[in-house]
Scaffold this motif. Structure first.
Motif, PDB file in Angstrom:
ATOM      1  N   PRO A  92      18.926   2.804 -52.034  1.00 49.21           N
ATOM      2  CA  PRO A  92      20.276   2.285 -52.259  1.00 49.21           C
ATOM      3  C   PRO A  92      20.406   0.800 -51.938  1.00 49.21           C
ATOM      4  O   PRO A  92      21.107   0.062 -52.630  1.00 49.21           O
ATOM      5  N   TYR A 115      27.162   6.796 -53.737  1.00 46.07           N
ATOM      6  CA  TYR A 115      26.178   7.803 -53.340  1.00 46.07           C
ATOM      7  C   TYR A 115      26.884   8.987 -52.686  1.00 46.07           C
ATOM      8  O   TYR A 115      27.927   8.837 -52.044  1.00 46.07           O
ATOM      9  N   PRO A 157      22.298   9.381 -55.789  1.00 44.16           N
ATOM     10  CA  PRO A 157      23.241   8.446 -56.411  1.00 44.16           C
ATOM     11  C   PRO A 157      24.244   9.176 -57.296  1.00 44.16           C
ATOM     12  O   PRO A 157      23.991  10.280 -57.784  1.00 44.16           O
TER      13      PRO A 157
END
Length: 530
Positions: free
Chosen positions: A309, A265, A283
């Motif tokens: 995430p 990320y 991302p």
């Protein structure tokens, strides 16, 4: 004892997506990394003290401040604001923080005023969310200035640091970081182009430097050899990419971090004045030849919403920014920062925050011990409950909307009574960051003769208006019971970026005649408003 800070987390239980920005507060110059299941985030603070806040998160979305890497700004006398001038807009710019496994410690490095690089470290605490568990100590300085730096602790424990403007360099450091072993310019973006804000990584055996082209792009430099000294080739990661907020700048200047299962990320910030620079997350995907790319929406923009995430983190998130602080003491919560190094003999926290007058001055910018906290966007209210019964003749105290153009609702003590006033247009000159206006009284409220508490509230709209002529507003009000508030007036918020830091809520108390007075701040509450 940790300060009581009740809060509401930004994500509902069971959520599978998150919305950008992940934290609508001013945390610029992102440096981010992971240790086991905990993510760490370091940011700039300029002349505010303590400096270089550290936030933690279990999922890259819910962030909580836990400590400051620089508990005292040991950069010179003007950071004490005690007659040696001020350090507004100086101090901690883009610095770097990393965990060092060989010593089980955290190390922070930052160049101050293009002079030398300061080093602080702390043994890794058993409980990273407990601010009292961190034990930061100064480790001296390196005589080189590693401007806008990014630290890499390599697999063999060697320290490397990327830095520079307009060109990017890499230096190898001694084991303790205080000496330079070698340095080399590794990338020149060419005439008319500036790179800065660099972060150095080793990913799958390859060295990368992420650097910003201020203030609209991020580039990736990829080493073509198995060496942090390159040579490097470059590709844009984001270049004037739109989204995820309107009337804000382009997402840029940040760092990258992986999840335990190997996904990556990018954490960046957006110029979102008058509120400052706020973090956003996206991302990354990787090409077959090892280049990262930001995952965008169907229009090629930084998406407003992405999948979480870490959908089910193994550790709980800490408190969010909304809530009430009762200042139980003896330490302040890590969400607080003074306008410069404080006079620690003039304040204490114990079932409330006592602020004694530390300076005799008519200039709020020159007064020590103004305590500040970042405003929560897009709109929030900050309310201070204040016992003013021990103010002395000539004292001035109150709640301030603090930046280079400030305004406050406060109490001016005159003899045995205190009147409520709204003062606006307190201004620092952009050329010198010295006071150009001490402000003027824009409105007057009632005169207080009793010793009852007073509640002072600032409701601030920091919805982004960057690059426009629109000026957001703040409303100032007061109450005698904490329930019914009377509006005293409004003030406009500056959209300029040159001060860098966004607006903050603050509380102050200073004398204009003689020292000896004090106020007690019984509580501070910050809450979002529609």
């Amino acid at each position: 004892m940790k300060p009581l800070f009740l809060s509401v987390l930004p994500l509902a239980l069971g959520a599978t997506t998150f919305t950008n920005p992940v934290l609508w507060q001013d945390y610029p110059d992102v440096d981010v990394f992971r240790v086991n299941s905990t993510y760490y985030y370091s940011s700039s603070t300029f002349a505010y003290s303590p400096g270089a806040p550290v936030l933690t998160s279990p999922d890259l979305v819910n962030w909580t401040p836990v400590t400051h890497s620089v508990p005292t700004l040991n950069f010179g006398p003007r950071y004490n604001l005690n007659g040696s001038g001020s350090a507004y807009v100086k101090g901690i710019w883009a610095s770097t923080l990393r965990y060092r496994a060989s010593t089980d410690s955290f190390i922070w490095m930052g160049c101050v005023e293009s002079s030398k690089t300061y080093i602080w470290s702390s043994p890794a605490p058993r409980n990273t969310s407990d601010s009292n568990s961190w034990k930061w100590t100064s480790q001296g300085t390196n005589p080189a200035c590693y401007y806008d730096c990014g630290l890499l602790i390599d697999d063999d424990d060697t320290l490397y640091i990327s830095y520079g403007n307009p060109r990017i360099s890499v230096a190898q450091l001694s084991r303790d970081g205080t000496r330079q072993v070698k340095t080399q310019t590794v990338y020149d973006p060419g005439s008319g182009t500036t790179f800065e804000g660099s972060r150095l990584y080793k990913i799958n055996g390859t060295y990368y430097i992420f650097a910003t082209r201020p203030a609209d792009a991020e580039y990736v430099l990829k080493s073509t050899t198995n060496s942090p000294f390159g040579p490097y080739t470059a590709k844009p990661l984001v270049n004037r990419i739109s989204g995820p907020l309107s009337s804000a700048g382009f997402s840029h200047q940040g760092g990258v971090v992986d999840t335990p299962d190997g996904r990556w990320y990018y954490v960046a910030f957006m110029d979102s004045y008058p509120g400052g620079r706020i973090p956003v997350v996206a991302p990354l995907k990787w090409t077959s030849d090892g280049w990262p790319e930001v995952v965008t929406d169907s229009k090629g923009a930084w998406a407003r919403e992405y999948p979480l995430p870490v959908p089910n983190p193994s550790i709980a998130a800490g408190p969010g920014p909304e809530g009430t602080d009762l200042f139980p003491g003896p330490a302040l919560g890590p969400q607080w920062e003074w306008n410069h190094n404080p006079d620690n003999s003039k304040w204490k926290a114990n079932s409330g925050l006592t602020l004694q007058t530390a300076d005799v001055t008519t200039d709020l910018f020159a007064a020590r011990n103004t305590l500040t906290q970042r405003i929560l966007g897009p709109k929030s209210a900050g309310t201070f409950r204040i016992d003013a019964s021990k103010m002395r003749d000539g004292d001035r105290a109150g709640a301030v909307l603090f930046r280079d153009r400030s305004a406050y609702i406060g109490l001016w003590k005159d003899g045995s009574s205190a009147k409520i006033v709204l003062v606006n247009n307190l201004t620092l000159a952009q050329s010198s960051w010295t006071t150009s206006s001490k402000g003027s009284v824009a409105a007057t409220g009632p005169t207080l003769t009793a010793t009852d508490d007073v509640w002072l509230r600032i409701e601030a709209d920091i919805t982004p208006a960057f690059g426009s002529n629109t000026e957001r507003t703040a409303t100032f009000s007061y109450s005698s019971d904490g329930k019914t508030f009377t509006k005293l007036g409004t003030a406009s918020l500056a959209n300029s970026w040159q001060y860098f830091t966004g607006y903050r809520f603050g509380v102050f108390n200073h004398a204009t005649k003689d020292l000896g007075g004090e106020i007690k701040v019984k509580s501070f509450t910050m809450q979002l408003v529609k």
